[in-house]
Design a protein around this motif. Sequence first.
Motif, PDB file in Angstrom:
ATOM      1  N   THR A  85      40.517  45.633  22.091  1.00  0.00           N
ATOM      2  CA  THR A  85      41.324  46.484  22.962  1.00  0.00           C
ATOM      3  C   THR A  85      42.098  47.479  22.097  1.00  0.00           C
ATOM      4  OG1 THR A  85      43.245  45.022  22.871  1.00  0.00           O
ATOM      5  CG2 THR A  85      41.604  44.576  24.584  1.00  0.00           C
ATOM      6  N   SER A 113      46.467  46.258  26.373  1.00  0.00           N
ATOM      7  CA  SER A 113      45.495  45.173  26.229  1.00  0.00           C
ATOM      8  C   SER A 113      44.729  44.934  27.527  1.00  0.00           C
ATOM      9  CB  SER A 113      46.199  43.866  25.830  1.00  0.00           C
ATOM     10  OG  SER A 113      46.837  43.986  24.583  1.00  0.00           O
ATOM     11  N   LYS A 115      43.009  46.052  31.501  1.00  0.00           N
ATOM     12  CA  LYS A 115      41.898  46.876  31.970  1.00  0.00           C
ATOM     13  C   LYS A 115      42.374  48.307  32.211  1.00  0.00           C
ATOM     14  CE  LYS A 115      39.435  43.049  34.187  1.00  0.00           C
ATOM     15  NZ  LYS A 115      38.883  42.538  35.468  1.00  0.00           N
ATOM     16  N   GLY A 116      41.429  49.221  32.123  1.00  0.00           N
ATOM     17  CA  GLY A 116      41.758  50.628  32.306  1.00  0.00           C
ATOM     18  C   GLY A 116      41.080  51.457  31.242  1.00  0.00           C
ATOM     19  N   GLU A 117      41.279  52.747  31.306  1.00  0.00           N
ATOM     20  CA  GLU A 117      40.704  53.652  30.303  1.00  0.00           C
ATOM     21  C   GLU A 117      41.784  54.638  29.866  1.00  0.00           C
ATOM     22  OE1 GLU A 117      37.097  55.564  31.317  1.00  0.00           O
ATOM     23  OE2 GLU A 117      35.989  53.702  31.661  1.00  0.00           O
ATOM     24  N   TRP A 118      42.089  54.575  28.561  1.00  0.00           N
ATOM     25  CA  TRP A 118      43.094  55.467  27.994  1.00  0.00           C
ATOM     26  C   TRP A 118      42.597  56.042  26.677  1.00  0.00           C
ATOM     27  CZ3 TRP A 118      44.549  50.498  29.668  1.00  0.00           C
ATOM     28  CH2 TRP A 118      45.281  50.482  30.864  1.00  0.00           C
ATOM     29  N   THR A 158      38.861  58.159  28.967  1.00  0.00           N
ATOM     30  CA  THR A 158      38.334  58.014  27.611  1.00  0.00           C
ATOM     31  C   THR A 158      37.789  59.355  27.139  1.00  0.00           C
ATOM     32  OG1 THR A 158      37.748  55.692  28.010  1.00  0.00           O
ATOM     33  CG2 THR A 158      36.687  56.787  26.141  1.00  0.00           C
ATOM     34  N   SER A 204      37.588  48.490  24.045  1.00  0.00           N
ATOM     35  CA  SER A 204      37.016  48.047  25.323  1.00  0.00           C
ATOM     36  C   SER A 204      37.687  48.738  26.501  1.00  0.00           C
ATOM     37  CB  SER A 204      37.174  46.531  25.453  1.00  0.00           C
ATOM     38  OG  SER A 204      38.546  46.166  25.409  1.00  0.00           O
ATOM     39  N   ASN A 205      38.893  49.266  26.268  1.00  0.00           N
ATOM     40  CA  ASN A 205      39.629  49.931  27.347  1.00  0.00           C
ATOM     41  C   ASN A 205      40.005  51.373  27.006  1.00  0.00           C
ATOM     42  OD1 ASN A 205      41.416  49.131  25.378  1.00  0.00           O
ATOM     43  ND2 ASN A 205      42.994  48.390  26.770  1.00  0.00           N
TER      44      ASN A 205
END
Length: 218
Positions: A85, A113, A115-118, A158, A204-205
């Motif tokens: 993460t 840490s 879920k999501g996309e940053w 992302t 991963s996120n």
Amino acid sequence: MNVGNRENKSFAIVNPLQKILRSTAVERNGPPEAAGFRSATGEPPPVPPSSPVEHPMKTKLIAAASFLALSLAVFPAQAAEEPKTIAEIVAGSKDHTILLALVKEAGLAETLSGKGEWTVFAPTDAAFKKIDKETLDKVKGDKELLKKILLTHAVKGTWVAGEVVKLDGKEVETLSGTKFKIAVNGKSVTVGDAKVTAADLKASNGVVHVIDTVLMPK
């Protein structure tokens, strides 16, 4: 002269000779059935099974296959390692100890840490040391201000390097609401006043890009 005795002697001489000739014929022509010989029942006499000699290479291949099968049984294949993460990438970097401490203090470690996309532009320790100690202490003492500064380094979604360079001359809005202009000059990319020194640390996120200057909210 006794003719009967002479015939018996001739037969005695011929009989061994015939056996020798027959034996030679079998050796040359193969087993009896190959020459048309048959037993009293009319069936060809049984042929003893041959004992084939294994080829050395075949033996080695069989041994190798057996060893491979045994190895797979004893040492099963390990599952592919899952990507880290964003929080784990920051925590594993020796150049981001100050950022890690501030993220924990602001209570954002769990967010980075989850879920999501940053897309996170991560200032190094050297970047934070450009800020005078008094200002840095003030930021640490104000949790809301600290949180706002840290969110200024994050963009929703992302954005890998190949997509960031396409934003040349455009502005990106951070999670704090502050906007920064993206500028591309050859291989150099800047976000506001910060230069990107390392790109595409994939998580991963989302993704992490390392920068050399702390971004301040406006």
